[in-house]
Design an enzyme around this catalytic site. Structure first.
Site, PDB file in Angstrom:
ATOM      1  N   PHE A   6      13.258  -4.818   3.613  1.00 18.59           N
ATOM      2  CA  PHE A   6      14.294  -5.408   4.114  1.00 18.59           C
ATOM      3  C   PHE A   6      13.874  -6.423   5.452  1.00 18.59           C
ATOM      4  O   PHE A   6      14.020  -7.518   5.822  1.00 18.59           O
ATOM      5  CB  PHE A   6      15.491  -4.371   4.653  1.00 18.59           C
ATOM      6  N   ASP A  31      11.853 -11.063   8.327  1.00 11.67           N
ATOM      7  CA  ASP A  31      10.699 -11.518   9.057  1.00 11.67           C
ATOM      8  C   ASP A  31       9.992 -12.618   8.656  1.00 11.67           C
ATOM      9  O   ASP A  31       9.819 -13.643   9.577  1.00 11.67           O
ATOM     10  CB  ASP A  31       9.624 -10.317   9.200  1.00 11.67           C
ATOM     11  N   ASP A  85       9.827 -15.956  10.918  1.00 10.00           N
ATOM     12  CA  ASP A  85       8.447 -16.439  10.982  1.00 10.00           C
ATOM     13  C   ASP A  85       7.884 -17.757  10.451  1.00 10.00           C
ATOM     14  O   ASP A  85       6.790 -18.271  10.783  1.00 10.00           O
ATOM     15  CB  ASP A  85       7.219 -15.335  11.212  1.00 10.00           C
ATOM     16  N   LYS A 128       0.848  -1.210  -0.072  1.00  2.43           N
ATOM     17  CA  LYS A 128      -0.057   0.083  -0.141  1.00  2.43           C
ATOM     18  C   LYS A 128       0.925   1.099  -0.063  1.00  2.43           C
ATOM     19  O   LYS A 128       0.274   2.342  -0.219  1.00  2.43           O
ATOM     20  CB  LYS A 128      -0.827   0.022   1.464  1.00  2.43           C
ATOM     21  N   ARG A 180       3.028 -13.564   1.347  1.00  4.57           N
ATOM     22  CA  ARG A 180       3.311 -12.100   1.512  1.00  4.57           C
ATOM     23  C   ARG A 180       2.509 -11.340   0.397  1.00  4.57           C
ATOM     24  O   ARG A 180       2.945 -11.561  -0.795  1.00  4.57           O
ATOM     25  CB  ARG A 180       4.737 -11.856   1.606  1.00  4.57           C
ATOM     26  N   PHE A 222      -2.411   2.469  16.793  1.00  8.64           N
ATOM     27  CA  PHE A 222      -2.524   1.840  15.456  1.00  8.64           C
ATOM     28  C   PHE A 222      -2.315   0.332  15.648  1.00  8.64           C
ATOM     29  O   PHE A 222      -2.996  -0.425  15.113  1.00  8.64           O
ATOM     30  CB  PHE A 222      -1.581   2.296  14.344  1.00  8.64           C
ATOM     31  N   ASP A 260      10.003  -9.428  20.674  1.00 13.40           N
ATOM     32  CA  ASP A 260       8.885 -10.130  20.302  1.00 13.40           C
ATOM     33  C   ASP A 260       9.213 -11.514  20.139  1.00 13.40           C
ATOM     34  O   ASP A 260       8.319 -12.434  20.522  1.00 13.40           O
ATOM     35  CB  ASP A 260       8.382  -9.640  18.885  1.00 13.40           C
ATOM     36  N   ASP A 278      -5.011  -2.758  15.284  1.00  9.53           N
ATOM     37  CA  ASP A 278      -4.564  -3.872  14.492  1.00  9.53           C
ATOM     38  C   ASP A 278      -4.811  -5.497  15.083  1.00  9.53           C
ATOM     39  O   ASP A 278      -5.480  -6.116  14.649  1.00  9.53           O
ATOM     40  CB  ASP A 278      -3.278  -3.805  14.029  1.00  9.53           C
ATOM     41  N   ASP A 279      -4.688  -5.209  16.544  1.00 12.38           N
ATOM     42  CA  ASP A 279      -4.727  -6.520  17.062  1.00 12.38           C
ATOM     43  C   ASP A 279      -6.266  -6.766  17.420  1.00 12.38           C
ATOM     44  O   ASP A 279      -6.658  -7.804  17.430  1.00 12.38           O
ATOM     45  CB  ASP A 279      -4.189  -6.412  18.393  1.00 12.38           C
ATOM     46  N   LYS A 299       9.201  -1.878  17.509  1.00 15.05           N
ATOM     47  CA  LYS A 299       8.889  -2.588  16.188  1.00 15.05           C
ATOM     48  C   LYS A 299       8.101  -2.105  15.186  1.00 15.05           C
ATOM     49  O   LYS A 299       8.355  -2.338  14.041  1.00 15.05           O
ATOM     50  CB  LYS A 299       8.442  -4.284  16.684  1.00 15.05           C
TER      51      LYS A 299
END
Length: 347
Positions: free
Chosen positions: A90, A95, A99, A50, A104, A231, A166, A235-236, A192
């Site tokens: 990057f 990530d 993970d 975006k 993606r 924010f 995290d 999101d959570d 983060k």
């Protein structure tokens, strides 16, 4: 009157920057096959998002000036914006490996694409290096050149310590709710997410215009870090309570053992019996166990708790914005625009 940049306008700058990066690589006589690889990595990993972070730089510059940008001003600000997108690329490539992510932006993660594998680690390093190649090419003579380098380096480190916290707090394969706390959650979110997603674009705009005074940078930080925290909490909340057709994905925080705002709120108010439900069901790749946690969230009225938090937090942020001193070139409108984009969003 400030202008708002479209994604199409922003993306129109990328080919020139990509060409500059490839020309730089050619100086070292990099063979054609490797040049083609670098080009493909830049395109796949940097384009397709975006670009909210990147476009926030020219948008902020225009708001600070209170008028549309000249061609040169726009190119400079969009270039700085693309550097934030390279930083994001990057982080995302790295990530996804950490993970073990599958997709993606609707496609296989870069490391999962044919022939890539762990070469993606080196590609991530090259995406980061591209930031400094572009800074040197286009901002070497800018009065804030050293400040811009230091800002990118510091923001990168801040994001990395947030990621470290995290990864150690909530590994996907080891569920230990005793590891979770609101203090750790806030640290993760601020370092983060908030610094590189909210503070960085505005700080870049201030440096571009040579109005990055200590007072202006402090004012921006004092507003944008709480805004970034809000924010991420939003999101959570949307991960569990948002509609998949609105947010464009199915939430996975419960199954992924995420140290999210919701689970931390739950842990702070549960009875021993309710905590047992969390311990038995949180962080498992099992739809029935996920449903048990979702039912507990409803029982604890976490949706209402979030709505109360949102109104209180937004009121506090608006109060901070109202106190911004505009005497050194900073404008309240920069922060009002950020807030308007996320307040009550459903995706």
């Amino acid at each position: 009157m400030a202008q708002k940049i479209t994604l199409q306008q922003f993306e129109s700058v990328f080919p020139k920057l990509q060409e500059a990066l490839l020309e730089h690589a050619k100086k070292y006589n990099l063979p054609q096959e490797q040049l083609d690889w670098y080009k493909k990595s830049l395109e796949i990993n940097t384009l397709g998002g975006k670009c909210n972070r990147g476009m926030s730089v020219p948008d902020s510059v225009s708001l600070l000036l209170g008028r549309p940008l000249t061609e040169e001003e726009y190119f400079q600000s969009a270039t700085l914006g693309w550097m934030t997108e390279l930083l994001q690329a990057f982080f995302l490539v790295s990530d996804d490996i950490m993970d073990s992510s599958i997709t993606r932006r609707g496609k296989p993660c870069w490391y999962r694409q044919e022939g890539v594998g762990m070469i993606a680690i080196n590609d991530a390093f090259m995406l980061e290096a591209a930031i400094y190649t572009l800074l040197k090419k286009y901002f070497r003579t800018h009065p804030a050149y050293v400040d811009l380098i230091e800002l990118f380096q510091e923001t990168t480190f801040q994001t990395e310590i947030g990621q470290l916290c995290d990864l150690l707090t909530a590994p996907e394969d080891v569920v230990n709710l005793d590891n979770f706390s609101m203090e750790k959650y806030r640290f993760i979110v601020i370092y983060k997410t908030a610094y590189y997603s909210f503070y960085l674009p505005v700080a870049l705009a201030l440096y571009q215009l040579n109005i990055a005074t200590p007072q202006n940078l402090k004012s921006a930080e004092d507003i944008l870090i709480p805004l970034g925290e809000y924010f991420q909490i939003q999101d959570d909340y949307l991960d569990n309570f948002g509609l998949p057709e609105h947010i464009g994905k199915i939430g996975t925080d419960i199954m992924d053992n995420k140290c999210s705002w919701l689970v931390n709120q739950a842990l702070s108010i549960v009875t021993p019996e309710q905590r047992k439900v969390l311990e038995d069901n949180y962080g498992h790749k099992d739809k029935d166990k996920e449903a048990a946690v979702k039912n507990l969230y409803n029982e604890l009225q976490l949706e209402r708790l979030y709505q109360e938090y949102e109104e209180k937090r937004v009121g506090e942020i608006r109060e901070l914005i109202s106190k911004v001193d505009e005497s050194e070139g900073l404008k309240r409108g920069v922060f009002e625009t950020f807030l308007s984009k996320i307040y009550k969003r459903s995706k």
